[in-house]
Design a protein around this motif. Sequence first.
Motif, PDB file in Angstrom:
ATOM      1  N   ALA A 105       8.700 -15.125   0.614  1.00 34.55           N
ATOM      2  CA  ALA A 105       7.478 -14.551   1.182  1.00 34.55           C
ATOM      3  C   ALA A 105       7.399 -13.088   0.759  1.00 34.55           C
ATOM      4  CB  ALA A 105       7.499 -14.662   2.707  1.00 34.55           C
ATOM      5  N   LEU A 146       5.175  -9.840   1.223  1.00 35.33           N
ATOM      6  CA  LEU A 146       4.230  -9.491   2.282  1.00 35.33           C
ATOM      7  C   LEU A 146       3.186  -8.439   1.892  1.00 35.33           C
ATOM      8  CD1 LEU A 146       6.811  -9.418   5.213  1.00 35.33           C
ATOM      9  CD2 LEU A 146       5.384 -11.320   4.466  1.00 35.33           C
ATOM     10  N   PHE A 186       5.012 -17.405  -1.272  1.00 42.21           N
ATOM     11  CA  PHE A 186       3.844 -17.159  -0.434  1.00 42.21           C
ATOM     12  C   PHE A 186       3.442 -15.699  -0.623  1.00 42.21           C
ATOM     13  CE2 PHE A 186       5.640 -20.916   1.483  1.00 42.21           C
ATOM     14  CZ  PHE A 186       4.525 -21.654   1.840  1.00 42.21           C
ATOM     15  N   VAL A 188       1.063 -12.513   0.113  1.00 40.56           N
ATOM     16  CA  VAL A 188       0.175 -11.895   1.099  1.00 40.56           C
ATOM     17  C   VAL A 188      -0.566 -10.754   0.401  1.00 40.56           C
ATOM     18  CG1 VAL A 188       0.036 -10.717   3.327  1.00 40.56           C
ATOM     19  CG2 VAL A 188       1.806 -12.461   2.934  1.00 40.56           C
ATOM     20  N   TYR A 233      -6.404 -16.053   3.090  1.00 40.25           N
ATOM     21  CA  TYR A 233      -5.595 -16.660   4.141  1.00 40.25           C
ATOM     22  C   TYR A 233      -5.467 -18.148   3.862  1.00 40.25           C
ATOM     23  CZ  TYR A 233     -10.281 -17.669   6.045  1.00 40.25           C
ATOM     24  OH  TYR A 233     -11.584 -18.064   6.206  1.00 40.25           O
ATOM     25  N   SER A 289      -2.468 -21.830   4.530  1.00 36.90           N
ATOM     26  CA  SER A 289      -1.248 -22.343   5.159  1.00 36.90           C
ATOM     27  C   SER A 289      -0.649 -23.434   4.296  1.00 36.90           C
ATOM     28  CB  SER A 289      -1.541 -22.891   6.566  1.00 36.90           C
ATOM     29  OG  SER A 289      -2.338 -24.058   6.484  1.00 36.90           O
ATOM     30  N   VAL A 295      -0.373 -17.750   6.227  1.00 41.54           N
ATOM     31  CA  VAL A 295      -0.587 -16.439   5.612  1.00 41.54           C
ATOM     32  C   VAL A 295      -1.929 -15.893   6.078  1.00 41.54           C
ATOM     33  CG1 VAL A 295      -0.850 -15.173   3.441  1.00 41.54           C
ATOM     34  CG2 VAL A 295       0.765 -17.086   3.590  1.00 41.54           C
ATOM     35  N   ASP A 319      -4.919 -12.809   6.095  1.00 39.56           N
ATOM     36  CA  ASP A 319      -5.523 -11.777   5.247  1.00 39.56           C
ATOM     37  C   ASP A 319      -6.098 -10.705   6.167  1.00 39.56           C
ATOM     38  OD1 ASP A 319      -6.839 -10.189   3.448  1.00 39.56           O
ATOM     39  OD2 ASP A 319      -8.215 -11.743   2.721  1.00 39.56           O
ATOM     40  N   LEU A 354       2.728 -14.770   8.318  1.00 36.16           N
ATOM     41  CA  LEU A 354       2.912 -13.690   7.341  1.00 36.16           C
ATOM     42  C   LEU A 354       1.660 -12.827   7.318  1.00 36.16           C
ATOM     43  CD1 LEU A 354       4.386 -15.747   4.334  1.00 36.16           C
ATOM     44  CD2 LEU A 354       5.608 -14.781   6.296  1.00 36.16           C
ATOM     45  N   SER A 355       1.841 -11.512   7.445  1.00 37.24           N
ATOM     46  CA  SER A 355       0.719 -10.578   7.483  1.00 37.24           C
ATOM     47  C   SER A 355       1.107  -9.302   6.760  1.00 37.24           C
ATOM     48  CB  SER A 355       0.356 -10.263   8.942  1.00 37.24           C
ATOM     49  OG  SER A 355      -0.554  -9.186   9.040  1.00 37.24           O
TER      50      SER A 355
END
Length: 319
Positions: A79, A81, A118, A120, A146, A148, A158, A160, A213-214
């Motif tokens: 991930a 980010l 993933f 972001v 965004y 998933s 995820v 946005d 996740l952001s």
Amino acid sequence: MSIRIKCVVIGAALMIWWVAKKEKISDNWRSPSVDDGGVQFLAFTDVHYAAGDDRINGAKKVQKILKEANREKKTAFAAILGDLKDEGPGRQTREGVLKNLDEISKTVAKNWAKKPVFWVIGNHDVDRLTKAEYKKAIGLNTPNGYYSSTTENLMVIVLDTGFFNETHEWDCLSCATGSHVGWNISYVPAKQRAWLRDTLMGAEQRSLRVVILSHARLDPPVTPWEAQRTSGNADQIRSLLSSPTVALVLSGHDHRAAHSPTLVDRVPYLTIPALVDETDMDSLPFAQITVSNCEVFVKGHGRTPSFRHNACKNEWKVL
């Protein structure tokens, strides 16, 4: 026994205790076990590749983290980010930042053994680019920023946070102005919140655990500095995340990552410190994470803290 010998014995005992403690934390990375339904993954953030024209060290940092995580054969995904790229002298154009993205995304692909990533979207990712251009450059084929996906019994969502308000998004603001996209304002519009609510309901119906996740922080800010790096409507998002199915909320953006981790409505929130700010290659900030049906274990590296949370027993411990 002489005082000198006693000191040597005590010193040796303390050393054995410290080594045992470190080994215990290291062993905990494998607990909860993937054999018991746990999923392991890697997380890091704010690479800012090419910031100050420092492309070599940016690539080396990412390469080292990925190689470290690849030693754990059962690591399922990575991930990242947000704020993967920056600009740097001589590359302050659309073509320049696309070249930066090409270089750093190839570094990720080369060192990540074809496992899922993933992505972001961060504010610097859309400097001089639209979100569509950024997604195309890194190979992210989703309709929105965004999305998933499900890995075994874990759903990754995820978000946005790249919006100023309900209608105005970060999308290439700096294409016209020549300045960076605003780092101190972020927002999650109603359409995305409705999608998040429905996606979480679907995960709960399927008995899946969820990791959020952001880029912007979503936990309650403690200081004005943190407030500027927290989504403007984070309280609305947290109300949706106060669910037994949510195992962990991860974010970046706040390079200092102070007052983290924190527990909000029995859900752990972790902000990972920025990779770009660390000059010691042996202290790079990233996290190796295991999520099982009840438990989350975060093995932090560098300035990233380690902690364990058991949702079934409501146990929380920062290591």
